[in-house]
Design a protein around this motif. Structure first.
Motif, PDB file in Angstrom:
ATOM      1  N   VAL A 182      76.730  -7.094  52.843  1.00  0.00           N
ATOM      2  CA  VAL A 182      77.397  -8.318  52.186  1.00  0.00           C
ATOM      3  C   VAL A 182      79.067  -7.932  52.389  1.00  0.00           C
ATOM      4  CG1 VAL A 182      78.313  -9.522  50.026  1.00  0.00           C
ATOM      5  CG2 VAL A 182      75.668  -8.886  50.239  1.00  0.00           C
ATOM      6  N   ALA A 183      79.519  -7.068  52.093  1.00  0.00           N
ATOM      7  CA  ALA A 183      80.858  -6.473  52.500  1.00  0.00           C
ATOM      8  C   ALA A 183      81.405  -6.599  53.892  1.00  0.00           C
ATOM      9  CB  ALA A 183      81.119  -5.068  51.940  1.00  0.00           C
ATOM     10  N   ALA A 184      80.485  -6.222  54.755  1.00  0.00           N
ATOM     11  CA  ALA A 184      80.691  -6.289  56.190  1.00  0.00           C
ATOM     12  C   ALA A 184      80.707  -7.784  56.705  1.00  0.00           C
ATOM     13  CB  ALA A 184      79.532  -5.731  56.968  1.00  0.00           C
ATOM     14  N   ALA A 185      79.701  -8.799  55.815  1.00  0.00           N
ATOM     15  CA  ALA A 185      79.953 -10.049  56.389  1.00  0.00           C
ATOM     16  C   ALA A 185      81.124 -10.752  56.009  1.00  0.00           C
ATOM     17  CB  ALA A 185      78.511 -10.807  55.749  1.00  0.00           C
ATOM     18  N   ALA A 186      81.520 -10.240  54.915  1.00  0.00           N
ATOM     19  CA  ALA A 186      83.098 -10.866  54.353  1.00  0.00           C
ATOM     20  C   ALA A 186      84.214 -10.350  55.137  1.00  0.00           C
ATOM     21  CB  ALA A 186      83.063 -10.547  52.850  1.00  0.00           C
ATOM     22  N   ALA A 187      83.995  -9.234  55.852  1.00  0.00           N
ATOM     23  CA  ALA A 187      85.198  -8.572  56.415  1.00  0.00           C
ATOM     24  C   ALA A 187      85.220  -9.194  57.827  1.00  0.00           C
ATOM     25  CB  ALA A 187      84.882  -6.897  56.511  1.00  0.00           C
ATOM     26  N   GLU A 188      84.145  -9.836  58.418  1.00  0.00           N
ATOM     27  CA  GLU A 188      84.252 -10.508  59.586  1.00  0.00           C
ATOM     28  C   GLU A 188      85.109 -11.572  59.634  1.00  0.00           C
ATOM     29  OE1 GLU A 188      82.784 -10.190  62.583  1.00  0.00           O
ATOM     30  OE2 GLU A 188      81.634  -8.187  61.660  1.00  0.00           O
ATOM     31  N   ARG A 189      85.673 -11.981  58.504  1.00  0.00           N
ATOM     32  CA  ARG A 189      86.714 -12.772  58.687  1.00  0.00           C
ATOM     33  C   ARG A 189      88.283 -12.283  58.699  1.00  0.00           C
ATOM     34  NH1 ARG A 189      84.922 -17.660  55.389  1.00  0.00           N
ATOM     35  NH2 ARG A 189      82.867 -17.405  54.493  1.00  0.00           N
ATOM     36  N   ASN A 190      88.253 -10.964  58.710  1.00  0.00           N
ATOM     37  CA  ASN A 190      89.531 -10.319  58.558  1.00  0.00           C
ATOM     38  C   ASN A 190      90.122 -10.230  60.061  1.00  0.00           C
ATOM     39  OD1 ASN A 190      89.446  -9.721  55.857  1.00  0.00           O
ATOM     40  ND2 ASN A 190      88.430  -7.635  56.251  1.00  0.00           N
TER      41      ASN A 190
ATOM     42  N   THR B 121      89.582 -15.120  63.452  1.00  0.00           N
ATOM     43  CA  THR B 121      88.827 -16.260  63.653  1.00  0.00           C
ATOM     44  C   THR B 121      89.175 -17.075  62.335  1.00  0.00           C
ATOM     45  OG1 THR B 121      86.986 -15.099  64.707  1.00  0.00           O
ATOM     46  CG2 THR B 121      86.432 -17.137  63.837  1.00  0.00           C
ATOM     47  N   ILE B 122      89.889 -18.294  62.865  1.00  0.00           N
ATOM     48  CA  ILE B 122      90.097 -19.308  61.979  1.00  0.00           C
ATOM     49  C   ILE B 122      88.968 -20.351  61.775  1.00  0.00           C
ATOM     50  CG2 ILE B 122      91.725 -21.304  61.524  1.00  0.00           C
ATOM     51  CD1 ILE B 122      93.695 -19.950  63.212  1.00  0.00           C
ATOM     52  N   TYR B 123      88.190 -20.559  62.607  1.00  0.00           N
ATOM     53  CA  TYR B 123      87.249 -21.721  62.432  1.00  0.00           C
ATOM     54  C   TYR B 123      85.999 -21.221  63.459  1.00  0.00           C
ATOM     55  CZ  TYR B 123      84.177 -25.897  62.377  1.00  0.00           C
ATOM     56  OH  TYR B 123      83.238 -26.677  61.813  1.00  0.00           O
ATOM     57  N   SER B 124      84.664 -20.990  62.803  1.00  0.00           N
ATOM     58  CA  SER B 124      83.471 -20.491  63.451  1.00  0.00           C
ATOM     59  C   SER B 124      82.493 -21.655  63.544  1.00  0.00           C
ATOM     60  CB  SER B 124      83.071 -19.186  62.923  1.00  0.00           C
ATOM     61  OG  SER B 124      82.582 -19.456  61.678  1.00  0.00           O
ATOM     62  N   GLY B 125      82.845 -22.731  63.151  1.00  0.00           N
ATOM     63  CA  GLY B 125      81.624 -23.682  63.194  1.00  0.00           C
ATOM     64  C   GLY B 125      80.780 -23.375  62.007  1.00  0.00           C
ATOM     65  N   GLY B 126      80.888 -22.630  60.988  1.00  0.00           N
ATOM     66  CA  GLY B 126      79.978 -22.310  59.873  1.00  0.00           C
ATOM     67  C   GLY B 126      79.325 -21.129  60.084  1.00  0.00           C
ATOM     68  N   ARG B 127      79.510 -20.396  61.179  1.00  0.00           N
ATOM     69  CA  ARG B 127      78.607 -19.192  61.324  1.00  0.00           C
ATOM     70  C   ARG B 127      79.075 -18.155  60.403  1.00  0.00           C
ATOM     71  NH1 ARG B 127      79.929 -14.740  63.937  1.00  0.00           N
ATOM     72  NH2 ARG B 127      81.783 -15.622  64.741  1.00  0.00           N
ATOM     73  N   LEU B 128      80.384 -18.121  60.338  1.00  0.00           N
ATOM     74  CA  LEU B 128      80.538 -17.007  59.267  1.00  0.00           C
ATOM     75  C   LEU B 128      80.277 -17.192  57.879  1.00  0.00           C
ATOM     76  CD1 LEU B 128      84.045 -15.651  61.007  1.00  0.00           C
ATOM     77  CD2 LEU B 128      81.984 -14.612  61.150  1.00  0.00           C
ATOM     78  N   PRO B 129      80.487 -18.137  57.078  1.00  0.00           N
ATOM     79  CA  PRO B 129      79.855 -18.389  55.975  1.00  0.00           C
ATOM     80  C   PRO B 129      78.544 -18.391  55.839  1.00  0.00           C
ATOM     81  CG  PRO B 129      81.497 -20.113  56.559  1.00  0.00           C
ATOM     82  CD  PRO B 129      81.288 -19.303  57.885  1.00  0.00           C
ATOM     83  N   SER B 130      77.601 -18.801  56.833  1.00  0.00           N
ATOM     84  CA  SER B 130      76.220 -18.763  56.982  1.00  0.00           C
ATOM     85  C   SER B 130      75.964 -17.299  56.839  1.00  0.00           C
ATOM     86  CB  SER B 130      75.809 -19.715  58.189  1.00  0.00           C
ATOM     87  OG  SER B 130      74.228 -19.256  58.080  1.00  0.00           O
TER      88      SER B 130
END
Length: 464
Positions: free
Chosen positions: A259-267, A304-313
């Motif tokens: 979960v932490a890794a998925a959140a860190a993908e936005r960094n 990444t500013i916008y990923s088309g919803g990939r990162l939130p998913s």
């Protein structure tokens, strides 16, 4: 308190295993011998050791993401302009490294380490299954052998009854019907003997599959291992020691890190790049040829500013995986409690059965002897004698099964508590070190010194 309980259980357990090796012929195989052979022979253990080594490499791969990537690049180009030919040739080195990623790679390393620990726990679980399978095979061969001996003795006794019936028929004491009943009973006893011999061959094959060799003369099972003071104490040991719970705990921790890794993908990611090279060029326009040396360095910061919803998913998926791992941990915990309770109940049931069967055998023996005596006086028929003999036979066969079930239930309880391992049983053989390979590869070795260390580990694994 927990360690003291383990030590209290371990001493009588070791004594029980070794007791079967005393006062026995040199060729007799003990239960400990069977477990040692199974541990050394098991292809399932070899398979899961390889799975563990692959998980170790995943940890090394995660660490390698923090290191520079260096590669050489060679290029050659050709062009023709208005009949003039130009060409260029270059060669260089390029290095790229992630300078800072706001914890993303560190989380990946921690998750890989948790997966390694989970895989180690899974390997312990496989070891328990292998040893319990050896115990089961050993007890099956022992009980099947006793059943064959019992059925062979029954054939002998009923054969004597059949001969006695024939003799009495010759002198007119009984009818042909009595002789036919004796003949039928003898045929049934021979059929039971054939079935028992078939079951023994099946048990021998299972023993061969479990240990890698055919059973020889098997020693009587050792005294049953000591039990914890209560069922609740056994359950507490199981919750602390069972490898399936340890594996589920590590997987839950890895899922939390996911979960932490998925959140860190936005960094953001800060990377650095450096290059050095030399090129030689012949211009198609000027027809001049020259050589150039180049040296360069750059920094790059991206996010990444916008990923088309990939990162939130991906983040939601990681949270679902975390909830799945937590549910699996709870489920495994309940399964271990159930397994301990089942094994504990199996011990109580087998003990009660043995006590009752002992009384049954005494009564059946007395009844059989009485019916035989009465038959010689003409007060009982041949069928009565055969029925009494069959009742005694069934009681003795039931006791063989109950004694085997009692032994097996004790080892099932050890497995349910997470204590059925070579180390805990003190079988006195070298065991596989799950940390040796990890220690050799955890730094993602490339240099010759680390490579030599890794080669030694691989050779040791091959010898095992």
């Amino acid at each position: 308190m927990f360690r003291k309980t383990l030590r209290t259980l371990r001493r009588p357990l070791i004594a029980a295993l070794l007791a079967g090796a005393t006062a026995l012929p040199a060729s007799a195989e003990t239960l400990a011998d069977a477990m040692v052979a199974a541990y050394r022979h098991s292809a399932l253990l070899d398979q899961n050791r390889a799975v563990l080594r692959a998980a170790d490499e995943d940890a090394a791969t995660a660490l390698a993401q923090l290191r520079p990537v260096v590669q050489w690049i060679a290029e050659h180009g050709f062009q023709k302009i208005e009949g003039n030919i130009g060409r260029s040739t270059s060669i260089g080195l390029q290095a790229q490294v992630t300078l800072y990623d706001w914890g993303r790679n560190a989380i990946a390393i921690d998750a890989a380490k948790e997966t390694v620990l989970a895989t180690r726990a899974a390997l312990v679980g496989v070891e328990q299954d292998v040893l319990l399978g050896a115990v089961q095979a050993y007890l099956d061969v022992r009980s099947a052998t006793e059943q064959v001996d019992l059925q062979a003795n029954s054939v002998r006794v009923i054969g004597q009854e059949q001969q006695a019936a024939s003799d009495r028929f010759e002198v007119g004491e009984i009818t042909q019907t009595d002789v036919s009943q004796a003949d039928a009973a003898l045929a049934a006893a021979r059929a039971s003997l054939a079935a028992a011999q078939g079951n023994l061959e099946i048990a021998r094959e299972s023993y061969r599959a479990a240990t890698g060799r055919a059973p020889g003369t098997l020693a009587p099972p050792p005294p049953t291992p000591a039990l914890p003071a209560s069922l609740e104490a056994a359950r507490q040991i199981g919750q602390r020691s069972h490898p399936a719970i340890r594996q589920a705990q590590r997987l839950a921790a890895a899922a939390e890190l996911g979960v932490a890794a998925a959140a860190a993908e936005r960094n953001p990611t800060l990377t650095g790049q450096a290059s050095i090279g030399r090129s030689r060029e012949l211009s198609a326009q000027t027809r001049l040829e020259g050589t150039r040396d180049s040296l360069g360095a750059s920094l790059s910061l991206s996010q990444t500013i916008y990923s088309g919803g990939r990162l939130p998913s991906a983040h939601r998926k990681a949270m679902a995986r975390r909830d799945e791992a937590r549910g699996a941990l709870l489920h495994v915990s309940r399964q271990v409690d159930e397994a301990v309770g089942r094994a504990w109940a199996g011990i109580d049931v087998a003990r009660a059965q043995i006590r009752a069967i002992d009384e049954q055998i005494v009564a059946a023996q007395q009844a059989y002897e009485g019916v035989r005596e009465e038959a010689t006086l003409g007060a009982r028929t041949t069928l009565d004698v055969l029925d009494a003999e069959q009742s005694l036979l069934e009681a003795r066969a039931d006791k063989i099964s109950a004694e085997a079930n009692l032994q097996l239930a004790h080892y099932q309880l050890l497995a349910a508590m997470g204590l059925l391992t070579v180390e805990n049983l003190k079988l006195g053989i070298p065991t596989y070190d799950p940390s040796a390979y990890y220690n050799a590869v955890q730094d993602a070795p490339y240099t010759s010194r680390q490579g030599e260390s890794l080669d030694r580990v691989l050779r040791a694994i091959g010898r095992d």
